[in-house]
Design an enzyme around this catalytic site. Structure first.
Site, mmCIF file in Angstrom:
data_model
loop_
_atom_site.group_PDB
_atom_site.id
_atom_site.type_symbol
_atom_site.label_atom_id
_atom_site.label_comp_id
_atom_site.label_asym_id
_atom_site.label_seq_id
_atom_site.Cartn_x
_atom_site.Cartn_y
_atom_site.Cartn_z
ATOM 1 N N ARG A 99 -7.332 5.799 -5.464
ATOM 2 C CA ARG A 99 -7.049 7.221 -5.686
ATOM 3 C C ARG A 99 -7.378 7.621 -7.127
ATOM 4 N NH1 ARG A 99 -0.956 7.555 -3.699
ATOM 5 N NH2 ARG A 99 -1.259 9.811 -4.046
ATOM 6 N N ILE B 242 0.861 -1.172 0.000
ATOM 7 C CA ILE B 242 0.000 0.000 0.000
ATOM 8 C C ILE B 242 0.904 1.231 0.000
ATOM 9 C CG2 ILE B 242 -2.033 -1.058 1.052
ATOM 10 C CD1 ILE B 242 -1.153 -0.116 3.757
ATOM 11 N N ASP B 243 0.368 2.343 -0.451
ATOM 12 C CA ASP B 243 1.173 3.544 -0.615
ATOM 13 C C ASP B 243 1.712 4.065 0.715
ATOM 14 O OD1 ASP B 243 0.579 3.486 -3.338
ATOM 15 O OD2 ASP B 243 -1.204 4.737 -3.070
ATOM 16 N N LYS B 244 2.765 4.853 0.638
ATOM 17 C CA LYS B 244 3.427 5.422 1.812
ATOM 18 C C LYS B 244 2.430 6.088 2.767
ATOM 19 C CE LYS B 244 6.676 9.200 2.916
ATOM 20 N NZ LYS B 244 5.735 10.305 3.210
#
Length: 303
Positions: free
Chosen positions: A237, A137-139
């Site tokens: 997103r 998963i993204d930062k």
């Protein structure tokens, strides 16, 4: 060297063998898989094939994972919120702001560094910079991740990802008041031709499907739950921006004027899968972090 097998299903027939293996092992690049094929690590029905071989129903695809080169990443004593752990895997609640694996500009402080300090063994399928990482998963997205301790577990979990058997649900806060209670976004995602640092809905992208439902709504914001069928880069997103409701705080896909949440308001809340060895369904849930609740409270006070 570890060897794995997969029997091609009717739904997978006609797919290129490199794409099939890419779908089964989503965190491994297509170019890496093509390299395996050209080096003879992949066979179909016992015969060497080219990357563009079109699979047929009931084909037996076998692939061997070359020995991983020695790991030169040093574990770091970084606290981990471990939700579950056994001899085969861990489920970790990743904090907002932590990068999953090392990359340019992130050579320390990642989840991988923390895992290497905590664990004696992690799967080696994804190479030296992504040990154990089945999905990411993204930062600035917080929440649940499953990490494989061995190659058997890694492949089994990757196959569940490819066949859409893993349950993943997120909570998000978006700009705009969504008028309907539920929705489905079915739009392919690929690299944005105008900005290679971004993903976008593109005609020749990979299939991507997101389901969402409204939890609560306000005049200018909506609190939603999203459920993923696929796991494309930045999927939620990109999809929410595509339908006109970008995530609050998203610096890449959001509005210029947004709330200060230090990154997108997105949390991986639910993760469910069949344990590869025990063959039992396991499901985990982690509530969003405090900033998420604070942001909702702030929005409520606006009206």
């Amino acid at each position: 060297m570890s060897t794995f097998q997969h029997i091609v299903t009717e739904e997978q027939a006609k797919a290129r063998v490199d794409k099939l293996l890419s779908d089964i092992n989503p965190e491994i690049s297509r170019s890496q898989i093509q390299s395996w094929i050209s080096d003879g690590y992949v066979t179909v029905n016992g015969e060497a094939v080219k990357a563009n071989y079109k699979c047929q129903t009931k084909d037996l695809v076998e692939w061997s994972i070359p020995e991983v080169e020695p790991l030169h990443i040093t574990g770091e004593n970084i606290p981990l919120d471990i939700v579950y752990e056994d001899g085969d895997l861990l489920v970790v609640n990743k904090p907002k702001g932590m990068v999953v694996h090392p990359s340019a500009g992130h050579q320390s402080g990642t989840l991988v560094h923390a895992l290497l300090y905590h664990c004696d063994d992690l799967s080696g399928i994804n190479g030296v910079e992504r040990p154990g990482i089945v999905h990411r998963i993204d930062k600035d997205t917080s929440g649940l991740l499953v990490v494989a301790k061995n190659d058997f577990t890694h492949v089994q979990l990757s196959e569940q990802l490819a066949s859409k058997e893993i349950k993943r649900a997120y909570e998000a806060i978006v700009h705009g008041e969504i008028p309907h209670e539920t929705g489905l976004i079915d739009a392919p995602i690929g690299r944005d031709s105008k900005d290679r640092q971004k993903m976008g809905v593109v005609e020749n992208g990979k299939p991507a499907v997101t389901h969402f439902r409204v939890i609560s709504r306000f005049p200018d914001y909506t609190h939603i739950e999203c459920r993923l069928e696929t796991g494309r880069t930045h999927q939620i997103r990109v999809h929410m921006r595509y339908i006109g409701y970008p995530l609050v705080g998203d610096p890449k896909y959001g509005q210029r004027k947004t709330l200060d949440t230090d990154g997108q308001a997105l949390h991986a809340k639910v993760l469910g899968f069949k344990h590869p060895r025990k063959q039992e369904w396991m499901e985990f849930e982690a509530e969003p972090p405090q900033y998420f609740a604070d942001t909702l409270d702030y929005i409520k006070k606006l009206y």
